[in-house]
Design a protein around this motif. Structure first.
Motif, PDB file in Angstrom:
ATOM      1  N   LEU A  32     104.906  55.456  10.790  1.00  0.00           N
ATOM      2  CA  LEU A  32     103.697  55.740  11.547  1.00  0.00           C
ATOM      3  C   LEU A  32     102.670  54.680  11.180  1.00  0.00           C
ATOM      4  O   LEU A  32     102.331  54.507  10.004  1.00  0.00           O
ATOM      5  CB  LEU A  32     103.174  57.139  11.169  1.00  0.00           C
ATOM      6  N   GLU A  72     109.930  54.825  15.003  1.00  0.00           N
ATOM      7  CA  GLU A  72     108.527  54.434  14.832  1.00  0.00           C
ATOM      8  C   GLU A  72     107.642  55.140  15.840  1.00  0.00           C
ATOM      9  O   GLU A  72     108.060  55.422  16.975  1.00  0.00           O
ATOM     10  CB  GLU A  72     108.391  52.917  14.976  1.00  0.00           C
ATOM     11  N   ARG A  73     106.443  55.389  15.396  1.00  0.00           N
ATOM     12  CA  ARG A  73     105.417  55.907  16.306  1.00  0.00           C
ATOM     13  C   ARG A  73     104.121  55.158  16.064  1.00  0.00           C
ATOM     14  O   ARG A  73     103.742  54.888  14.916  1.00  0.00           O
ATOM     15  CB  ARG A  73     105.203  57.414  16.070  1.00  0.00           C
ATOM     16  N   ASP A  74     103.440  54.848  17.160  1.00  0.00           N
ATOM     17  CA  ASP A  74     102.193  54.105  17.095  1.00  0.00           C
ATOM     18  C   ASP A  74     101.035  55.084  16.986  1.00  0.00           C
ATOM     19  O   ASP A  74     100.888  55.990  17.818  1.00  0.00           O
ATOM     20  CB  ASP A  74     102.070  53.258  18.370  1.00  0.00           C
ATOM     21  N   ASP A  75     100.209  54.946  15.939  1.00  0.00           N
ATOM     22  CA  ASP A  75      99.067  55.854  15.851  1.00  0.00           C
ATOM     23  C   ASP A  75      97.843  55.291  16.580  1.00  0.00           C
ATOM     24  O   ASP A  75      96.833  55.991  16.744  1.00  0.00           O
ATOM     25  CB  ASP A  75      98.728  56.197  14.384  1.00  0.00           C
ATOM     26  N   GLN A  81      96.430  60.570  18.138  1.00  0.00           N
ATOM     27  CA  GLN A  81      97.691  59.904  18.409  1.00  0.00           C
ATOM     28  C   GLN A  81      98.565  59.921  17.163  1.00  0.00           C
ATOM     29  O   GLN A  81      99.773  60.087  17.213  1.00  0.00           O
ATOM     30  CB  GLN A  81      97.436  58.456  18.855  1.00  0.00           C
ATOM     31  N   GLN A  84     100.063  63.377  16.793  1.00  0.00           N
ATOM     32  CA  GLN A  84     101.121  63.562  17.775  1.00  0.00           C
ATOM     33  C   GLN A  84     102.377  62.813  17.328  1.00  0.00           C
ATOM     34  O   GLN A  84     103.496  63.354  17.356  1.00  0.00           O
ATOM     35  CB  GLN A  84     100.651  63.043  19.144  1.00  0.00           C
ATOM     36  N   GLY A  85     102.141  61.572  16.889  1.00  0.00           N
ATOM     37  CA  GLY A  85     103.259  60.764  16.424  1.00  0.00           C
ATOM     38  C   GLY A  85     103.978  61.430  15.252  1.00  0.00           C
ATOM     39  O   GLY A  85     105.206  61.459  15.182  1.00  0.00           O
ATOM     40  N   GLU A  88     106.120  64.243  16.401  1.00  0.00           N
ATOM     41  CA  GLU A  88     107.364  63.756  17.015  1.00  0.00           C
ATOM     42  C   GLU A  88     108.352  63.271  15.950  1.00  0.00           C
ATOM     43  O   GLU A  88     109.559  63.485  16.063  1.00  0.00           O
ATOM     44  CB  GLU A  88     107.053  62.610  17.992  1.00  0.00           C
ATOM     45  N   LEU A  89     107.831  62.656  14.922  1.00  0.00           N
ATOM     46  CA  LEU A  89     108.718  62.185  13.850  1.00  0.00           C
ATOM     47  C   LEU A  89     109.355  63.361  13.120  1.00  0.00           C
ATOM     48  O   LEU A  89     110.541  63.330  12.785  1.00  0.00           O
ATOM     49  CB  LEU A  89     107.936  61.309  12.865  1.00  0.00           C
TER      50      LEU A  89
ATOM     51  N   ARG B 227     102.365  48.699  22.748  1.00  0.00           N
ATOM     52  CA  ARG B 227     102.844  48.835  21.383  1.00  0.00           C
ATOM     53  C   ARG B 227     103.652  47.627  20.959  1.00  0.00           C
ATOM     54  O   ARG B 227     104.349  47.027  21.782  1.00  0.00           O
ATOM     55  CB  ARG B 227     103.751  50.061  21.299  1.00  0.00           C
TER      56      ARG B 227
END
Lengths: 370, 653
Positions: A32, A72-75, A81, A84-85, A88-89, B227
């Motif tokens: 994250l 990966e998740r973009d914060d 965000q 949320q990320g 999801e992880l 992204r």
């Protein structure tokens, strides 16, 4: 290598999936961080380093025979965000999350992580707000207290600074305020005085020139900047444009290649606090930098290095049989190897690490040897 | 009942299980073949189709985008060249060129000129405000990778980088503009991403652009576009080579076509992605459908086999019952089964039954004949048996008669011999007695006449004494003879076990046979020593001697006046005795000698010989005497009999 769909694969796809479900499931590690927006370079470097460590682990046969996967998740430097990320992880079944990259996101997601039972190992979050807390976050770097404090002491001692003007970017206040706060306290304790303490928000198209003037107006010996690379670079250019002599120092957040790229000649002679020793010639460090550069055509920076350390921690724990539930317990209260130097994580998940200091000469960081 | 066990468990199958097995196997085979066909023909065909489509889309898009990107360079080049032509002009002038450049390249976000030191001299931006632009002027970009492009005379593209101007990922296109410095345009990827988005929406595929390091610089999904996506090494490795590849992304499987987007060494690639699921779904449907159909087929097969099996087994059972009926009733009723092969079986069964009956009949007749024959044979056999039995009986009687006769004969001759022998001493005694009578009468006269003198008295007494002596001696002799004969007779007529002296027995026989010997002119010489004590049966031994002597007399010494028979005996060791009887007769030829002990063999039948004498000898020697007899003889050399026997025979029980 050409990989065409094999007959068997197509005809037996269902059975293939079935087989995959049983026993050779990949080990998922989450990430994250800020992959978009202004501070994306830090997040990207951290993500890239984590990816590199995972790719190398897979090339060596995975973890106990299982392939490792980075999810990966973009914060987006955004609390919501980030949350949320993180959700999801957690749903994707990751064993732990590397990240976040910045303190402001950290303060927003740590409570949620504790709630979800997911451990965060942050490479570069230094806010003191999360120090000494038994929460879901572990660090591989010390907190701003350590860094800010040691910076102030050394500036006072080594540079003979008596008056400092500080600049704080509120876009990452959890970090910058901690750092500036610790800096001011230590500077005061060392016999110096804070001449000016200026705050701005980098998200609101700052007027760097005006800020530079404000800082210099206080007639400081030293200007201390707690902001990111872009702003630091612009500030350096503006400050130098106005005053060629004043000492300038930057917090580690700005100690990146990008700052040097963007600041140009204005970066010469500027002091930077570092999370790691730039001059290190140890094979592990040199090798890591080399491999990172080959892979991503860039320098890892402190974000990359610390993220690599964090990822290796998770990989080692996974190899020792850790699961999502007991990973934190396996990591705290222990000394762990790092690429450059070992790190200790205490019972609260805070790490003890040294601060390093450098000055820019000929467009490169050089250790000061303080 | 069809169970798995009944299908495959037993060794001999029922019709039903056989049918079921075959049909089920056929159904399964069909299923397998179907799957194989799908795997080998259908799946690859679908794959090829999908690959071709994806590749086509990829190629089309990448061509378009390459042109677009290339266009950006060309515009920059053209403007740059124009600037080169210009003498050093005021920022406003260069500013207009920059504006022109921006107009021609919509994706251009910022355009600026960097002076010799890398500082921003002039700048236009489609995003930044004038104030921000002003702020940026003079910014030192000497260390930025963009400035590195100043080194090449034809400029070119930079690697994608995070722009400090726009604060997002950009690619810079630069061209050295002579005295004006380096002309730089920063191009955003938003436009590219939008293009991808459109193309993706049209073709139903996903699309992204990656740089040479696998960094995602444009994405059809605008959220993903912002992204800093990065493909892993494994993902990049799976894209090596031409054509379409299997590709994993975001926990999904895709078909990916990677086409180059390479303008002036950019090294980018366009990825067009189709979810693999789209390709696999129809295949899976077909497989599923095929599997269901096969299952149905197998079920049908089972049902059919049930029905058919049942029908067939009923018909066959009927035939079996018919066969049973045939066994008892020659022509039972039958209904045709309606199945050719089964009806044929029935007809054959009928023929078989007929044939069987005929044979049966023949067999019975033959059997009866055989029984009759057997009975007849048995009867005749019984008759023969009876006759044989009678004959045997007659022979036995004859044998015992002969033996008795022999014995009687022997006895008779014995008596005759005794009588003969006694005559002599008795005659002598009578004579002497009569002499004595005369003498006593004479004496008497003398006495009466008074003429008796002393010498006359002495003479008369002497004569009287002599006479008495003679009588006494002869009567003793007679007594001896009688007792000797008595012994021989007893011996001859009884088989009494006793101890005896061999010499004595031999003498006894010699005595008995004396008259016979005298008559035949044959001398018997007994040379055997006394003292050979034996225990056994002297009677039979005497018989043996008797017969041997008789034999010699009759055959070997016949017609001779100087015939001699030697009788000798010796001990062999302590337990055996050898008795030898030899004559100097005519001897025998080998042919005769060989058969001498054969019953009824004689060379003198017509002179009253029974032919049994020697047989009796052999039987007695080998039998009761437990001995052996050998004969040596050659024509002209006489004959010798050697009898070897144990000295002591076991006592009778």
């Amino acid at each position: 290598m050409q990989r065409r769909l094999s007959l068997q694969a197509v005809a037996l796809a269902p059975t293939g999936l079935l087989a995959a479900c049983q026993g050779r499931t990949p080990l998922a590690i989450g990430f994250l961080g800020g992959l978009s927006g202004k501070f994306a370079d830090l997040g990207t470097a951290e993500r890239n380093a984590a990816l590199l460590m995972i790719e190398e682990a897979n090339a060596a046969g995975g973890v106990n025979g299982r392939p490792v996967q980075l999810i990966e998740r973009d914060d987006g430097q955004n609390a919501q965000q980030g949350q949320q990320g993180l959700r999801e992880l957690a749903a994707a079944g990751v064993i732990a999350v590397i990240g976040p990259a910045t303190s402001s996101v950290a303060t927003a997601v740590v409570p949620l992580a504790t709630e979800l039972g997911l451990t965060l190992i942050s490479p570069t979050v230094t806010t003191t707000q999360l120090s000494g807390k038994d929460d879901a976050m572990l660090r591989v770097c010390a907190d701003a207290e350590v860094y800010g404090g040691s910076a102030a002491r050394l500036h006072a001692k080594q540079l003979g600074a008596r008056r400092v003007a500080t600049l704080t970017d509120l876009a990452n206040a959890d970090y910058t305020r901690s750092w500036v706060g610790a800096y001011a306290k230590a500077f005061g304790a060392a016999g110096g005085a804070v001449a000016a303490s200026i705050e701005f928000s980098s998200t609101e198209t700052p007027d760097h020139e005006a800020l530079a003037r404000q800082l210099l107006q206080a007639r400081p010996d030293l200007v201390a900047l707690a902001c990111s690379s872009v702003d630091a670079a612009l500030m350096l250019q503006k400050l130098r444009g106005l005053n060629a002599k004043v000492l300038i120092a930057c917090s580690a957040w700005a100690a990146t290649e990008r700052t040097l790229e963007l600041a140009g000649r204005a970066a010469e002679g500027v002091y930077f606090e570092h999370f790691f020793d730039q001059q290190d010639r140890s094979p592990a460090f040199v090798g890591f930098v080399k491999r990172y550069r080959e892979r991503f055509d860039a320098a890892p920076g402190f974000g990359g290095l610390l993220s690599a350390d964090a990822t290796n921690l998770v990989l080692a724990a996974a190899r020792a049989g850790a699961t999502r539930d007991n990973l934190k317990r396996q990591l705290i209260g222990r000394r762990h190897p790092g690429i450059q130097d070992p790190l200790s994580i205490d019972a609260y998940g805070d790490a003890r690490r040294e601060a390093h200091f450098a000055v820019v000469r000929d467009g490169k960081y050089q250790a000061t040897g303080w | 009942m069809i169970t798995l066990r009944s299908l495959f468990g037993r060794k001999t199958a029922t019709l039903q299980s056989l049918l079921a097995r075959r049909l089920v196997l056929a159904a399964l085979l069909q299923a397998v073949l179907g799957m194989l066909l799908i795997a080998t023909l259908l799946a690859p065909a679908l794959e090829r189709q999908a690959s071709a489509a994806t590749l086509a889309v990829g190629n089309a898009i990448s061509r378009q985008l390459t042109d677009r990107v290339g266009q950006a360079y060309l515009v920059t080049q053209s403007i740059g060249r124009q600037l080169r032509e210009l003498p050093t002009a005021a920022p406003a002038m260069s500013g207009r060129f920059l504006a022109l450049m921006q107009a021609q390249v919509p994706a251009l976000v910022t355009a600026y000129l960097l002076d010799r030191d890398g500082r921003i001299a002039t700048m236009v931006s489609s995003e930044a405000s004038d104030a921000q632009v002003r702020q940026r002027l003079g910014l030192d970009l000497s260390r930025s990778p963009v400035f590195a492009l100043a080194g090449s005379s034809e400029g070119g593209f930079s690697e994608p980088f995070l722009s400090s101007m726009s604060e997002r990922l950009m690619v810079a296109v630069a061209y050295p503009a002579g005295a004006h410095g380096l002309l730089v345009g920063e191009i955003g990827f938003t436009a590219l991403s939008e293009e991808l988005g459109l193309a993706a929406a049209q073709s139903g595929m996903a699309a992204m652009i990656i740089d040479r390091n696998g960094r995602v610089i444009a994405h059809h999904d605008r959220n993903a576009a912002g992204r800093a996506g990065q493909l892993s090494r494994q993902q990049l490795a799976s894209l090596e080579g031409d054509g379409v590849h299997a590709f994993a992304l975001d926990e999904q499987e895709w078909l990916a076509a990677a086409t180059p987007l390479d303008s002036r060494g950019l090294g980018w690639r366009l990825l067009v992605l189709k979810p693999r699921e789209d390709v696999l779904r129809p295949v899976r449907m077909v497989i599923l459908g095929s599997a269901l159909a096969s299952l149905a087929l197998v079920g049908l097969a089972m049902l059919v086999s049930l029905g058919l099996g049942r029908t067939l087994s009923l018909r066959v059972a009927a035939i079996a019952r018919y066969a049973d009926a045939l066994a008892s009733d020659p022509a039972p009723a039958f209904e045709p089964a309606g199945v050719e092969e089964l009806d044929r079986v029935v007809t054959r069964l009928q023929e078989l039954s007929r044939a069987v009956r005929e044979r049966e009949h023949e067999l019975r007749e033959a059997n009866q004949e055989l029984e009759a024959k057997v009975a007849a044979r048995t009867a005749s056999l019984q008759q023969s048996n009876r006759e044989l039995g009678e004959a045997l009986e007659a022979v036995r009687r004859a044998q015992s008669d002969l033996v008795r006769t022999g014995k009687l004969a022997a006895l008779g001759s014995l008596v005759a011999g005794v009588a003969h022998e006694l005559n002599t001493p008795l005659g002598n005694a009578l004579m002497a007695a009569s002499t004595l009578q005369d003498e006593s009468q004479a004496f008497d006269l003398r006495v009466q006449s008074g003429q008796l003198t002393r010498s006359h008295a002495r003479e008369s007494l002497e004569r009287l004494r002599e006479g008495a002596d003679i009588i006494e001696r002869n009567l003793e002799r007679a007594g001896q003879l009688v007792s000797s004969f008595k012994q021989v007779a007893v011996d001859q007529t009884s088989e009494q076990y006793r101890a005896f002296d061999l010499r004595q027995v031999v003498d006894g026989i010699a005595l008995v046979l004396a008259p016979r010997l005298r008559k035949a002119g044959v001398r018997l010489e007994c040379q055997l020593p006394t003292g050979i004590e034996m225990r056994g049966y002297p009677g039979p031994l005497g018989q043996v001697l008797s017969n041997l002597i008789e034999n010699s007399i009759m055959h070997g010494l016949d017609g001779r006046s100087d015939g001699v028979i030697h009788v000798d005996a010796r001990l062999i060791g302590d337990t055996q005795v050898e008795l030898t009887l030899s004559d100097n007769g005519a001897g025998m030829s080998e042919a005769v000698r060989e058969r001498i002990f054969d019953p009824f063999f004689t060379t003198r039948r017509h002179s009253g010989g029974t032919g049994l004498g020697m047989t009796i000898v052999h039987n007695l020697v080998t039998g009761i005497l437990h001995g052996r007899i050998e004969v040596q003889s050659a024509p002209g050399d006489g004959t010798a009999f050697h009898i070897r026997m144990p000295r002591t025979l076991p006592t009778p029980p």
